[in-house]
Write an enzyme that holds these catalytic residues in place. Structure first.
Site, PDB file in Angstrom:
ATOM      1  N   ARG A  92      -7.484  63.909  64.199  1.00 55.75           N
ATOM      2  CA  ARG A  92      -8.300  64.947  64.814  1.00 55.75           C
ATOM      3  C   ARG A  92      -8.125  64.951  66.333  1.00 55.75           C
ATOM      4  O   ARG A  92      -8.137  63.898  66.979  1.00 55.75           O
ATOM      5  CB  ARG A  92      -9.778  64.715  64.486  1.00 55.75           C
ATOM      6  CG  ARG A  92     -10.660  65.832  65.044  1.00 55.75           C
ATOM      7  CD  ARG A  92     -11.925  65.289  65.626  1.00 55.75           C
ATOM      8  NE  ARG A  92     -12.749  66.379  66.177  1.00 55.75           N
ATOM      9  CZ  ARG A  92     -13.932  66.192  66.709  1.00 55.75           C
ATOM     10  NH1 ARG A  92     -14.452  64.984  66.749  1.00 55.75           N
ATOM     11  NH2 ARG A  92     -14.606  67.200  67.205  1.00 55.75           N
ATOM     12  N   TYR A 260     -23.810  58.424  64.747  1.00 56.61           N
ATOM     13  CA  TYR A 260     -23.687  57.199  65.533  1.00 56.61           C
ATOM     14  C   TYR A 260     -24.924  56.316  65.444  1.00 56.61           C
ATOM     15  O   TYR A 260     -24.808  55.089  65.473  1.00 56.61           O
ATOM     16  CB  TYR A 260     -23.429  57.531  67.009  1.00 56.61           C
ATOM     17  CG  TYR A 260     -22.063  58.089  67.285  1.00 56.61           C
ATOM     18  CD1 TYR A 260     -20.977  57.256  67.535  1.00 56.61           C
ATOM     19  CD2 TYR A 260     -21.841  59.465  67.291  1.00 56.61           C
ATOM     20  CE1 TYR A 260     -19.718  57.767  67.794  1.00 56.61           C
ATOM     21  CE2 TYR A 260     -20.581  59.988  67.550  1.00 56.61           C
ATOM     22  CZ  TYR A 260     -19.520  59.134  67.793  1.00 56.61           C
ATOM     23  OH  TYR A 260     -18.274  59.649  68.030  1.00 56.61           O
ATOM     24  N   ILE A 307     -16.941  63.518  60.568  1.00 52.56           N
ATOM     25  CA  ILE A 307     -15.911  63.777  61.560  1.00 52.56           C
ATOM     26  C   ILE A 307     -15.909  62.738  62.671  1.00 52.56           C
ATOM     27  O   ILE A 307     -14.856  62.420  63.228  1.00 52.56           O
ATOM     28  CB  ILE A 307     -16.070  65.208  62.116  1.00 52.56           C
ATOM     29  CG1 ILE A 307     -15.658  66.212  61.022  1.00 52.56           C
ATOM     30  CG2 ILE A 307     -15.255  65.430  63.376  1.00 52.56           C
ATOM     31  CD1 ILE A 307     -15.775  67.659  61.435  1.00 52.56           C
ATOM     32  N   GLU A 308     -17.076  62.197  62.995  1.00 52.72           N
ATOM     33  CA  GLU A 308     -17.149  61.128  63.989  1.00 52.72           C
ATOM     34  C   GLU A 308     -18.132  60.063  63.550  1.00 52.72           C
ATOM     35  O   GLU A 308     -19.240  60.374  63.122  1.00 52.72           O
ATOM     36  CB  GLU A 308     -17.605  61.661  65.357  1.00 52.72           C
ATOM     37  CG  GLU A 308     -16.599  62.524  66.085  1.00 52.72           C
ATOM     38  CD  GLU A 308     -17.070  62.879  67.496  1.00 52.72           C
ATOM     39  OE1 GLU A 308     -17.871  62.105  68.080  1.00 52.72           O
ATOM     40  OE2 GLU A 308     -16.644  63.925  68.011  1.00 52.72           O
ATOM     41  N   ASN A 309     -17.705  58.826  63.674  1.00 56.07           N
ATOM     42  CA  ASN A 309     -18.580  57.666  63.547  1.00 56.07           C
ATOM     43  C   ASN A 309     -17.913  56.522  64.291  1.00 56.07           C
ATOM     44  O   ASN A 309     -16.706  56.311  64.151  1.00 56.07           O
ATOM     45  CB  ASN A 309     -18.787  57.275  62.073  1.00 56.07           C
ATOM     46  CG  ASN A 309     -19.501  55.942  61.925  1.00 56.07           C
ATOM     47  OD1 ASN A 309     -18.909  54.949  61.490  1.00 56.07           O
ATOM     48  ND2 ASN A 309     -20.765  55.895  62.307  1.00 56.07           N
TER      49      ASN A 309
END
Length: 433
Positions: A92, A260, A307-309
């Site tokens: 990504r 997060y 998508i984000e961690n």
């Protein structure tokens, strides 16, 4: 990712049956589950042209100088090889409007060729591109015309989006229109480019732009997968979702989720997000399990891609309690697996990020699998953290080692599932169940 107390004021201004579990492959995760990693243009590329964020940093001298970040712009071939060595199937990044169109109507073909090569190299390494069309940044000339408080920006951005989609749709891209619209708005407020009274206008224009971009992308690629990823934001989540996400449920092909941190009755360290000291926040990996259930309840027909961690550290120093980045990855993967076992269609996971980055004003928070000391190392050497081997192993086996038990215990009275977790905590049997 630094956020200020204006988060509460700005976002308040915006608005006064289970599916069957997917077939499992070796390792416990579904066949075809997408493991990925991410970077973003402004945060990683360096050598950045005129933009809203270059203007913000020029005005805010207390921030770390941008320099050239980790110079992904010129080191991307070797960095893509690092990603490929992990075994990831998705990479990504963002295609930066400010880089492609530095002046109205003027295309920088040198930079377009950079993105051409970047995307084609992803594919040659066996990685599916996930491309964001906006990641908090727009060109300086857009900033000058009032950015997203000016409706003209909708048409300008759609012209850019059409150019990018026509160029890369053939690569089976996973599309993200706007990265974390809520934080995009907050950054504009915090950096004095947007008044509180103008927040609803920017939100409404982002919604219009996303809706039209969704249709545009599908005109060019019937089978496209399109989302606008949303950041889970604990107590502010209902407001943050309304910046864009909850206004476009009919224009999403999957839920793009960034997770997060969370909050529980015994853990209020999340409030330190307002000071930017992410490394001092007590992580709650089990919160991701509850958040996945929440989004699935709201939009049960859509698959979810995380998508984000990621896990931040203080300038790369070990955490005082010994909880490492590898623990964080494994614990979150454990709870994703639990959600899949419950019948939630989770289709992918990206670790944020491949490399340390410019975290919107500071190099001190470090999230990278590969650490880079921008402030003291002119060579910008990429050094693998212990999490590289951990994530590579998870991808290779398509899951965790048999018998894994989370290092962090579930949180009592976790905000995403307050009533349930105040009564009892979820069990943590050894993986796989």
């Amino acid at each position: 990712m630094t956020r200020a107390f204006t988060a509460i004021l700005a976002m308040t201004a915006l608005f006064l049956l289970p599916v069957p579990a997917a077939a499992k492959a070796a390792g416990g995760f579904p066949e075809g589950f997408m493991w990925g990693v991410g970077v973003s243009g402004f945060q990683h590329e360096g050598h950045y042209p005129d933009s809203n964020w270059k203007r913000f940093l020029a005005a805010r001298k207390e921030k770390d100088p941008y320099q050239n970040s980790v110079d992904f712009r010129h080191r991307y071939p070797e960095d893509l090889q690092r990603a490929a060595s992990l075994g990831v199937g998705v990479f990504r990044t963002s295609v930066e409007w400010a880089r492609v169109e530095p002046e109205r109507g003027k295309t920088d073909w040198k930079e377009v060729r950079y993105y051409d090569d970047l995307v084609s190299r992803m594919v040659s390494h066996g990685m599916r591109p996930m491309l964001s069309l906006s990641h908090f940044v727009h060109p300086g000339w857009v900033h000058d015309q009032g950015a997203w408080k000016n409706e003209r920006t909708i048409e300008d951005w759609l012209d850019f989006a059409e150019f990018v989609v026509k160029r890369y749709a053939k690569y089976d891209v996973l599309w993200v229109t706007f990265n974390e619209a809520s934080y995009y708005i907050l950054d504009e407020v915090r950096n004095k480019a947007l008044k509180l009274s103008e927040v609803p206008t920017m939100s409404a224009n982002l919604v219009k732009a996303h809706r039209r971009a969704y249709d545009l992308i599908h005109r060019l690629d019937d089978d496209a997968m399109v989302t606008a990823n949303v950041a889970y934001s604990t107590v502010l989540n209902p407001l943050f979702d309304r910046a864009l996400f909850t206004e476009v449920p009919d224009k999403l092909d999957y839920i793009g989720l960034d997770y997060y941190l969370s909050m529980s009755a015994a853990n209020l360290t999340v409030l330190r997000v307002f000071s930017g000291e992410y490394w001092t926040i007590e992580p709650e990996p089990d919160g991701l399990y509850h958040v996945l259930h929440d989004y699935h309840r709201r939009l049960p027909h859509l698959p979810i891609y995380i998508i984000e961690n990621g896990a931040g550290t203080d300038d790369g120093k070990p955490q005082a309690d010994g909880y490492q980045r590898s623990h964080s990855i494994s614990d979150h993967v454990y709870w994703i697996h639990r959600a899949i076992r419950d019948g939630i269609d989770v289709i992918g996971y990206n670790y944020w990020s491949l490399l340390d980055a410019y975290e919107w004003g500071a190099y001190r928070p470090r999230f990278g699998l590969y650490t880079v000391d921008v402030k003291t190392d002119p060579s910008l050497t990429r050094r693998p953290t212990e999490a590289v081997a951990t994530y590579r192993g998870i991808i290779r086996r398509n899951g965790l080692p048999k018998g894994y038990v989370p290092v962090k215990e579930p949180a009592r009275c976790s905000l995403p599932a307050l009533l349930t977790t105040c009564r009892s905590l979820p069990e943590t049997p050894p993986y796989p169940e």
